[in-house]
Write a protein that holds these residues in place. Structure first.
Motif, short mmCIF file in Angstrom:
data_model
loop_
_atom_site.label_atom_id
_atom_site.label_comp_id
_atom_site.label_asym_id
_atom_site.label_seq_id
_atom_site.Cartn_x
_atom_site.Cartn_y
_atom_site.Cartn_z
N ARG A 1 0.67 15.59 -10.28
CA ARG A 1 0.24 15.14 -8.95
C ARG A 1 -1.01 14.30 -9.14
N PHE A 2 -1.15 13.30 -8.28
CA PHE A 2 -2.29 12.40 -8.37
C PHE A 2 -3.07 12.40 -7.08
N HIS A 3 -4.38 12.19 -7.21
CA HIS A 3 -5.27 12.02 -6.07
C HIS A 3 -6.15 10.82 -6.39
N GLY A 4 -6.34 9.93 -5.41
CA GLY A 4 -7.15 8.74 -5.63
C GLY A 4 -8.34 8.70 -4.71
N GLY B 1 -7.63 3.39 -3.90
CA GLY B 1 -8.49 3.61 -2.75
C GLY B 1 -8.53 5.07 -2.38
N TYR B 2 -8.98 5.35 -1.20
CA TYR B 2 -9.09 6.72 -0.73
C TYR B 2 -7.70 7.22 -0.36
N HIS B 3 -7.07 7.98 -1.26
CA HIS B 3 -5.73 8.58 -1.10
C HIS B 3 -4.63 7.53 -0.95
N LYS B 4 -4.82 6.34 -1.58
CA LYS B 4 -3.81 5.30 -1.53
C LYS B 4 -3.95 4.38 -2.75
N VAL C 1 0.85 -1.18 0.00
CA VAL C 1 0.00 0.00 0.00
C VAL C 1 0.90 1.24 0.00
N MET C 2 0.66 2.10 -0.99
CA MET C 2 1.39 3.36 -1.09
C MET C 2 0.41 4.51 -0.93
N THR C 3 0.79 5.50 -0.14
CA THR C 3 -0.09 6.65 0.03
C THR C 3 0.05 7.57 -1.18
N GLU C 4 -0.94 8.40 -1.32
CA GLU C 4 -0.93 9.41 -2.37
C GLU C 4 0.31 10.29 -2.27
N ASP C 5 0.68 10.70 -1.05
CA ASP C 5 1.87 11.54 -0.85
C ASP C 5 3.14 10.81 -1.29
N GLU C 6 3.24 9.52 -0.98
CA GLU C 6 4.42 8.75 -1.40
C GLU C 6 4.53 8.68 -2.92
N ILE C 7 3.42 8.47 -3.58
CA ILE C 7 3.41 8.40 -5.04
C ILE C 7 3.79 9.75 -5.63
N TYR D 1 7.44 10.47 -5.22
CA TYR D 1 8.20 9.64 -6.15
C TYR D 1 8.28 10.32 -7.53
N PHE D 2 7.14 10.82 -8.00
CA PHE D 2 7.10 11.54 -9.28
C PHE D 2 7.88 12.85 -9.19
N ALA D 3 7.69 13.60 -8.10
CA ALA D 3 8.36 14.90 -7.94
C ALA D 3 9.88 14.75 -7.88
#
Length: 147
Positions: free
Chosen positions: A34-37, A138-141, A9-15, A18-20
């Motif tokens: 930036r992504f939001h899930g 999922g929700y922010h993950k 499980v990766m959080t939205e912030d971690e993803i 990673y891109f940034a």
């Protein structure tokens, strides 16, 4: 050796971090993303230089006039992956807060993006990499399972 069936499980912030950090090579013209899930719905926000994507090709079609210069683009899509196959169905694309006509986005993609990136379209299906079996937004993950 079999992969661990326990999902990672990766959080939205971690993803987004990673891109940034430049760990993913972004397509030509995409400056940042930036992504939001949220339960199968993926929202991507990017700064895009359309002139760089077009590589100075002329915009002869007035329908494409919105695809010039550098703009903030918001994309909402349904996204899922199972059995090693991912799919993305784009719901909407907005440029600087204004929803772009779907037909214009599809035409722009087919003329300037898909020739370089064949898997990019408003509705895409693609093979997952690195033995990834499923991806669930999922929700922010993001939950990823390998086989």
């Amino acid at each position: 050796m079999e992969g661990d069936p326990t999902p990672t499980v990766m959080t939205e912030d971690e993803i987004n971090d990673y891109f940034a950090a430049g760990r993913v090579e972004l397509p030509q013209g995409v400056k940042k993303v930036r992504f939001h899930g949220q339960s199968g719905l993926l929202t991507g926000i990017a700064t895009i230089d359309f002139d760089e994507i077009r590589a100075a090709q002329n915009l002869s079609n007035p329908l494409l006039a919105i695809f010039s210069g550098t703009h903030n683009v918001l994309l909402e899509a349904d996204a899922a992956a199972s059995r090693g196959i991912g799919s993305v169905q784009v719901r909407t694309v907005s440029i600087d807060g204004i929803e772009a006509p779907r037909i214009a986005v599809e035409y722009f993609l087919s003329k300037y993006v898909t020739p370089k990136y064949p898997d990019v379209a408003m509705n895409s299906t693609f093979k997952l990499q690195d033995r990834i079996e499923t991806e669930i937004i999922g929700y922010h993950k993001l939950s990823v399972s390998q086989k």
